[in-house]
Design an enzyme around this catalytic site. Structure first.
Site, PDB file in Angstrom:
ATOM      1  N   PRO A  76       0.819  -1.210   0.000  1.00  6.63           N
ATOM      2  CA  PRO A  76       0.000   0.000   0.000  1.00  6.63           C
ATOM      3  C   PRO A  76       0.856   1.265   0.000  1.00  6.63           C
ATOM      4  O   PRO A  76       1.620   1.516   0.932  1.00  6.63           O
ATOM      5  CB  PRO A  76      -0.804  -0.126   1.296  1.00  6.63           C
ATOM      6  CG  PRO A  76      -0.739  -1.568   1.663  1.00  6.63           C
ATOM      7  CD  PRO A  76       0.590  -2.031   1.190  1.00  6.63           C
ATOM      8  N   GLU A  77       0.750   2.047  -1.049  1.00  4.98           N
ATOM      9  CA  GLU A  77       1.394   3.349  -1.112  1.00  4.98           C
ATOM     10  C   GLU A  77       0.312   4.363  -1.450  1.00  4.98           C
ATOM     11  O   GLU A  77      -0.875   4.043  -1.462  1.00  4.98           O
ATOM     12  CB  GLU A  77       2.535   3.342  -2.128  1.00  4.98           C
ATOM     13  CG  GLU A  77       3.556   2.252  -1.827  1.00  4.98           C
ATOM     14  CD  GLU A  77       4.965   2.528  -2.336  1.00  4.98           C
ATOM     15  OE1 GLU A  77       5.257   3.674  -2.714  1.00  4.98           O
ATOM     16  OE2 GLU A  77       5.780   1.595  -2.339  1.00  4.98           O
ATOM     17  N   LYS A  88      -0.802   8.481   2.497  1.00  2.00           N
ATOM     18  CA  LYS A  88      -1.135   7.079   2.734  1.00  2.00           C
ATOM     19  C   LYS A  88      -2.200   6.909   3.826  1.00  2.00           C
ATOM     20  O   LYS A  88      -2.390   5.820   4.345  1.00  2.00           O
ATOM     21  CB  LYS A  88       0.143   6.302   3.083  1.00  2.00           C
ATOM     22  CG  LYS A  88       1.135   6.260   1.921  1.00  2.00           C
ATOM     23  CD  LYS A  88       2.258   5.274   2.141  1.00  2.00           C
ATOM     24  CE  LYS A  88       3.309   5.783   3.064  1.00  2.00           C
ATOM     25  NZ  LYS A  88       4.455   4.854   3.185  1.00  2.00           N
TER      26      LYS A  88
END
Length: 258
Positions: free
Chosen positions: A2-3, A51
């Site tokens: 996840p970015e 994020k």
């Protein structure tokens, strides 16, 4: 991993499914929020900042961060979850959809009026409507001795880059991750960061090479000991961080990056 682009797409999906509807059931499976009930409250919007994912419900904000393993999914009524129920940390139901947050690294709630102050420490959001490249350059340049990979990953400088983008950007600009920020041309680096992450924000498969085929999407990330796609030199691997407790994996081509 996840970015910023992953969280951006998650926020779009959640906003499409939840915004404009009233919560019919909520279930927060963390001790601090276990007694919280948002049933009846309207979902105003779901958005990302760097994020971080922000669900604006009633007069509160449900704030989550995916960290390494987290994920938000949306299911139709009665649709089986495609991850184990014990991994669920948050459940938000509206009349025609159920949003489930699995393995969320951070889950907290605060008043809507606190949002700006709570996230004020973040640098300019690469995918935000108020992206400010000049401010990002200024923040990066404020610590010229910091390794460029460490500076790019610091969310106080610019928000949204994770370790994949950090390593790939260093390759694309031809700089080793350990090079001090003061020795790097920051304006083109920041401009490239914006172009690359924006090019990927609507893609299901992230790529920095331009090739979306499995195993061909990235230049150096995760490819230690493999030949450089550009020159054939073996990719090297190391670790960098502000402290021993914050070390991150790095990869680079010793021929293409100096």
């Amino acid at each position: 991993m996840p970015e910023g682009d992953t969280v951006y797409r998650a926020a779009l999906r959640l906003d499409a499914a939840l915004a404009g509807r009233a919560v019919t059931r909520s279930d927060f499976r963390v001790p601090a929020l276990a007694e919280l009930d948002l049933a009846g409250e309207p979902v105003h919007s779901v958005a990302s900042r760097g994020k971080h994912l922000l669900m604006r419900i009633g007069d509160v904000v449900v704030h989550s961060h995916l960290k390494m393993e987290g994920e938000w999914r949306v299911f139709r009524p009665g649709e089986p979850w495609r991850r184990p129920a014990w991994q669920a940390r948050a459940i938000i139901e509206v009349p025609d959809a159920t949003a489930v947050g699995f393995d969320l690294g951070t889950l907290e709630l605060f008043g809507a009026g606190e949002e700006a102050e709570r996230l004020a420490y973040l640098g300019p959001d690469l995918l935000g409507p108020d992206w400010d490249a000049g401010e990002a350059v200024r923040r990066l340049a404020s610590a010229p001795e910091t390794p460029v990979a460490v500076a790019l990953a610091e969310q106080r400088n610019l928000a949204g880059l994770g370790n994949v983008y950090v390593n790939e950007l260093c390759f694309l600009r031809g700089v080793v991750p350990a090079r001090p920020v003061g020795e790097v041309e920051l304006v083109p680096l920041v401009a490239l960061a914006s172009r690359v992450i924006r090019a990927n924000r609507d893609r299901a498969v992230r790529t920095t090479t331009g090739d979306t085929h499995r195993g061909r999407q990235l230049w150096v990330y995760g490819r230690g000991g493999e030949p450089c796609r550009r020159c054939g030199t073996l990719i090297e691997h190391g670790r960098l961080g502000r402290t021993e407790l914050e070390l991150r994996e790095t990869w680079w081509c010793p021929n293409c990056q100096r």
